[in-house]
Design a protein around this motif. Structure first.
Motif, PDB file in Angstrom:
ATOM      1  N   SER A   1       0.717  -1.238  -0.056  1.00  0.00           N
ATOM      2  CA  SER A   1      -0.053  -0.013  -0.098  1.00  0.00           C
ATOM      3  C   SER A   1       0.891   1.145  -0.054  1.00  0.00           C
ATOM      4  O   SER A   1       0.551   2.229  -0.612  1.00  0.00           O
ATOM      5  N   VAL A   2       2.018   1.322   0.753  1.00  0.00           N
ATOM      6  CA  VAL A   2       2.803   2.393   0.809  1.00  0.00           C
ATOM      7  C   VAL A   2       3.830   2.762  -0.160  1.00  0.00           C
ATOM      8  O   VAL A   2       3.777   3.495  -0.819  1.00  0.00           O
ATOM      9  N   SER A   3       4.565   1.509  -0.424  1.00  0.00           N
ATOM     10  CA  SER A   3       5.817   1.780  -1.331  1.00  0.00           C
ATOM     11  C   SER A   3       5.414   1.724  -2.726  1.00  0.00           C
ATOM     12  O   SER A   3       6.108   2.403  -3.652  1.00  0.00           O
ATOM     13  N   THR A   4       4.133   1.553  -3.112  1.00  0.00           N
ATOM     14  CA  THR A   4       3.736   1.750  -4.679  1.00  0.00           C
ATOM     15  C   THR A   4       3.151   3.041  -4.923  1.00  0.00           C
ATOM     16  O   THR A   4       2.873   3.150  -6.116  1.00  0.00           O
ATOM     17  N   LEU A   5       2.907   3.681  -3.806  1.00  0.00           N
ATOM     18  CA  LEU A   5       2.210   5.411  -3.832  1.00  0.00           C
ATOM     19  C   LEU A   5       3.118   6.157  -4.634  1.00  0.00           C
ATOM     20  O   LEU A   5       2.538   6.800  -5.721  1.00  0.00           O
TER      21      LEU A   5
ATOM     22  N   VAL B   1      -8.663   4.526   2.730  1.00  0.00           N
ATOM     23  CA  VAL B   1      -9.209   3.439   3.123  1.00  0.00           C
ATOM     24  C   VAL B   1      -8.171   2.222   3.427  1.00  0.00           C
ATOM     25  O   VAL B   1      -8.094   1.809   4.599  1.00  0.00           O
ATOM     26  N   GLU B   2      -7.289   1.980   2.538  1.00  0.00           N
ATOM     27  CA  GLU B   2      -6.337   0.938   2.748  1.00  0.00           C
ATOM     28  C   GLU B   2      -5.422   1.372   4.006  1.00  0.00           C
ATOM     29  O   GLU B   2      -5.176   0.495   4.957  1.00  0.00           O
ATOM     30  N   LEU B   3      -5.205   2.644   4.114  1.00  0.00           N
ATOM     31  CA  LEU B   3      -4.220   3.228   5.281  1.00  0.00           C
ATOM     32  C   LEU B   3      -4.865   2.975   6.635  1.00  0.00           C
ATOM     33  O   LEU B   3      -4.370   2.618   7.685  1.00  0.00           O
ATOM     34  N   TRP B   4      -6.368   3.421   6.737  1.00  0.00           N
ATOM     35  CA  TRP B   4      -7.155   3.122   7.936  1.00  0.00           C
ATOM     36  C   TRP B   4      -7.181   1.750   8.289  1.00  0.00           C
ATOM     37  O   TRP B   4      -7.235   1.301   9.596  1.00  0.00           O
ATOM     38  N   ALA B   5      -7.389   0.903   6.946  1.00  0.00           N
ATOM     39  CA  ALA B   5      -7.663  -0.710   7.420  1.00  0.00           C
ATOM     40  C   ALA B   5      -6.383  -1.016   7.967  1.00  0.00           C
ATOM     41  O   ALA B   5      -6.257  -2.029   8.939  1.00  0.00           O
ATOM     42  N   ILE B   6      -5.392  -0.581   7.578  1.00  0.00           N
ATOM     43  CA  ILE B   6      -3.753  -1.249   8.090  1.00  0.00           C
ATOM     44  C   ILE B   6      -3.751  -0.931   9.448  1.00  0.00           C
ATOM     45  O   ILE B   6      -3.305  -1.555  10.352  1.00  0.00           O
ATOM     46  N   ALA B   7      -4.059   0.436   9.934  1.00  0.00           N
ATOM     47  CA  ALA B   7      -4.132   0.919  11.240  1.00  0.00           C
ATOM     48  C   ALA B   7      -5.037  -0.050  11.897  1.00  0.00           C
ATOM     49  O   ALA B   7      -4.815  -0.357  13.342  1.00  0.00           O
ATOM     50  N   TRP B   8      -6.160  -0.332  11.444  1.00  0.00           N
ATOM     51  CA  TRP B   8      -7.163  -0.803  12.557  1.00  0.00           C
ATOM     52  C   TRP B   8      -6.794  -2.422  12.629  1.00  0.00           C
ATOM     53  O   TRP B   8      -6.760  -2.983  13.695  1.00  0.00           O
ATOM     54  N   ILE B   9      -5.913  -2.892  11.721  1.00  0.00           N
ATOM     55  CA  ILE B   9      -5.461  -4.353  11.816  1.00  0.00           C
ATOM     56  C   ILE B   9      -4.450  -4.306  12.748  1.00  0.00           C
ATOM     57  O   ILE B   9      -4.337  -5.215  13.461  1.00  0.00           O
ATOM     58  N   ARG B  10      -3.581  -3.273  12.824  1.00  0.00           N
ATOM     59  CA  ARG B  10      -2.323  -3.368  13.791  1.00  0.00           C
ATOM     60  C   ARG B  10      -2.961  -3.262  15.119  1.00  0.00           C
ATOM     61  O   ARG B  10      -2.697  -3.717  16.100  1.00  0.00           O
ATOM     62  N   ALA B  11      -4.092  -2.496  15.271  1.00  0.00           N
ATOM     63  CA  ALA B  11      -4.775  -2.122  16.509  1.00  0.00           C
ATOM     64  C   ALA B  11      -5.407  -3.545  17.035  1.00  0.00           C
ATOM     65  O   ALA B  11      -5.437  -3.897  18.170  1.00  0.00           O
TER      66      ALA B  11
ATOM     67  N   ALA C   1      -2.755   4.410  13.542  1.00  0.00           N
ATOM     68  CA  ALA C   1      -3.203   5.330  12.479  1.00  0.00           C
ATOM     69  C   ALA C   1      -2.125   6.599  12.135  1.00  0.00           C
ATOM     70  O   ALA C   1      -1.911   6.983  10.992  1.00  0.00           O
ATOM     71  N   PHE C   2      -1.840   7.288  13.374  1.00  0.00           N
ATOM     72  CA  PHE C   2      -0.566   8.242  12.941  1.00  0.00           C
ATOM     73  C   PHE C   2       0.456   7.766  12.466  1.00  0.00           C
ATOM     74  O   PHE C   2       1.143   8.511  11.335  1.00  0.00           O
ATOM     75  N   GLN C   3       0.982   6.438  12.834  1.00  0.00           N
ATOM     76  CA  GLN C   3       2.117   5.933  12.068  1.00  0.00           C
ATOM     77  C   GLN C   3       1.970   5.787  10.648  1.00  0.00           C
ATOM     78  O   GLN C   3       2.747   6.045   9.711  1.00  0.00           O
ATOM     79  N   ILE C   4       0.796   4.935  10.279  1.00  0.00           N
ATOM     80  CA  ILE C   4       0.704   4.429   9.150  1.00  0.00           C
ATOM     81  C   ILE C   4       0.157   5.656   8.071  1.00  0.00           C
ATOM     82  O   ILE C   4       0.650   5.778   7.039  1.00  0.00           O
ATOM     83  N   VAL C   5      -0.994   6.470   8.466  1.00  0.00           N
ATOM     84  CA  VAL C   5      -1.354   7.633   7.713  1.00  0.00           C
ATOM     85  C   VAL C   5      -0.233   8.644   7.334  1.00  0.00           C
ATOM     86  O   VAL C   5      -0.169   9.009   6.319  1.00  0.00           O
ATOM     87  N   VAL C   6       0.309   8.902   8.328  1.00  0.00           N
ATOM     88  CA  VAL C   6       1.247   9.816   8.362  1.00  0.00           C
ATOM     89  C   VAL C   6       2.481   9.470   7.190  1.00  0.00           C
ATOM     90  O   VAL C   6       3.082  10.142   6.325  1.00  0.00           O
ATOM     91  N   GLY C   7       2.964   8.183   7.403  1.00  0.00           N
ATOM     92  CA  GLY C   7       4.076   7.568   6.592  1.00  0.00           C
ATOM     93  C   GLY C   7       3.466   7.348   5.080  1.00  0.00           C
ATOM     94  O   GLY C   7       4.165   7.878   4.132  1.00  0.00           O
ATOM     95  N   GLY C   8       2.306   7.181   5.135  1.00  0.00           N
ATOM     96  CA  GLY C   8       1.662   6.957   3.705  1.00  0.00           C
ATOM     97  C   GLY C   8       1.517   8.314   2.793  1.00  0.00           C
ATOM     98  O   GLY C   8       1.807   8.580   1.850  1.00  0.00           O
ATOM     99  N   LEU C   9       1.034   9.365   3.918  1.00  0.00           N
ATOM    100  CA  LEU C   9       0.767  10.660   3.107  1.00  0.00           C
ATOM    101  C   LEU C   9       2.400  11.192   2.834  1.00  0.00           C
ATOM    102  O   LEU C   9       2.448  11.939   1.663  1.00  0.00           O
TER     103      LEU C   9
END
Length: 318
Positions: A184-188, A277-287, A298-306
């Motif tokens: 999700s992140v590396s292909t952005l 949606v993908e980033l929030w889904a990843i955050a939910w799975i981690r939680a 969410a902060f780690q994944i969403v900020v990194g993705g952005l």
């Protein structure tokens, strides 16, 4: 292969001996496979194996009495109509629910064998033993549950459930999550760099698919070669590799597919929405599975993705 109706009374007894011996050996394989992580369940199957061995001795004694010392070698696979069970070595690591269900299927099949064998025999002693064994197998269909009630205390069940949960996390969730995050992140960056550099949806789609598949292959091999799972309990390396590779590819393909739409603005808007949606889904799975607080995840994944997303746009507009 012979059909069951072609078997003589002697062959039926020989097959019954082979069935009881095979079932007993299967249960001892369960014992060895479950002993370390599921000792209470291993005890259940140890007792089941002991009963099967006792049945085998009864059958051998009767066979000797009727037909002498030589017992023809007739096995389950030699007679049409028997279920083909998965070899034990192919289903490791053993899961408690899987082996209990397989044991019930084996006992049900053996019970049906004795019921049909009764219809094919006329000797009084043979019929009596087969009838007793059929009755015993009817009890065995639920034997795992009854023995489980005796051996699987609340603490034992809780301990086994925790072992299964840890195995699921190590062998499925962890490699799958690693793949999904990477895909999700590396292909952005390459996807959106191509999008804003070309404003061509088809070319962007090709870049996204290439990045997703390439990342999936790379991550799959990296995970499969990372360790053999023997010491870490992470399971078969090729299974983890497949899970990681597929989830990595899926993570990239999700926001690539919108670029099949010919309108650039619509495709990009939809792709950005899918990314969120993908980033929030990843955050939910981690939680949910990795004991990480949702806001922190969410902060780690969403900020990194952005950050990666912004890097792709900047490069594409350069």
């Amino acid at each position: 292969m012979k059909s069951f109706s072609e078997l003589s009374q002697k062959e039926i007894l020989a097959l019954a001996i082979a069935l009881e011996e095979e079932d007993g050996r299967i249960y001892m394989e369960y014992v060895e496979g479950l002993r370390e992580s599921y000792p209470a369940s291993a005890k259940v199957f140890e007792e089941m194996a002991a009963e099967e061995n006792e049945h085998r001795r009864w059958l051998i004694d009767l066979f000797r009495q009727k037909y002498g010392e030589h017992i023809p070698l007739i096995r389950r696979g030699d007679v049409r109509g028997f279920i083909k069970h998965e070899p034990i070595w192919m289903v490791r690591p053993l899961g408690v629910d899987k082996v209990r269900k397989q044991a019930e299927a084996i006992e049900f099949e053996t019970r049906r064998f004795y019921e049909r064998a009764l219809e094919r025999t006329s000797d009084v002693e043979v019929r009596k033993l087969l009838g007793d064994l059929a009755a015993a197998e009817r009890e065995h269909v639920s034997l795992a549950q009854r023995l489980g009630a005796a051996h699987l205390t609340a603490d034992a069940r809780a301990e086994e459930a925790e072992v299964e949960r840890r195995a699921f996390l190590l062998q499925v969730v962890q490699p799958g999550l690693a793949g999904l995050m990477d895909g999700s992140v590396s292909t952005l960056a390459p996807l959106f760099a191509a999008a804003f550099a070309t404003h061509n949806t088809w070319e962007t789609f090709l870049v996204g698919m290439a990045a997703s598949i390439g990342a999936g292959i790379s991550m799959g091999f990296a995970e499969a070669l990372s360790d053999d799972g023997a010491l870490t309990g992470r399971g078969r390396p090729w299974v983890r590799g497949v899970i990681t590779g597929l989830m990595t590819t899926l993570g990239g393909v999700g926001h690539t597919l919108p670029y099949l739409i010919s309108d650039f603005r619509t495709a990009t808007t939809l792709a950005v929405a899918i990314v969120m949606v993908e980033l929030w889904a990843i955050a939910w799975i981690r939680a949910r599975y990795m004991d990480t607080k949702f806001l922190r995840a969410a902060f780690q994944i969403v900020v990194g993705g952005l950050i990666v997303f912004a890097a792709g746009i900047l490069i594409g507009n350069a």
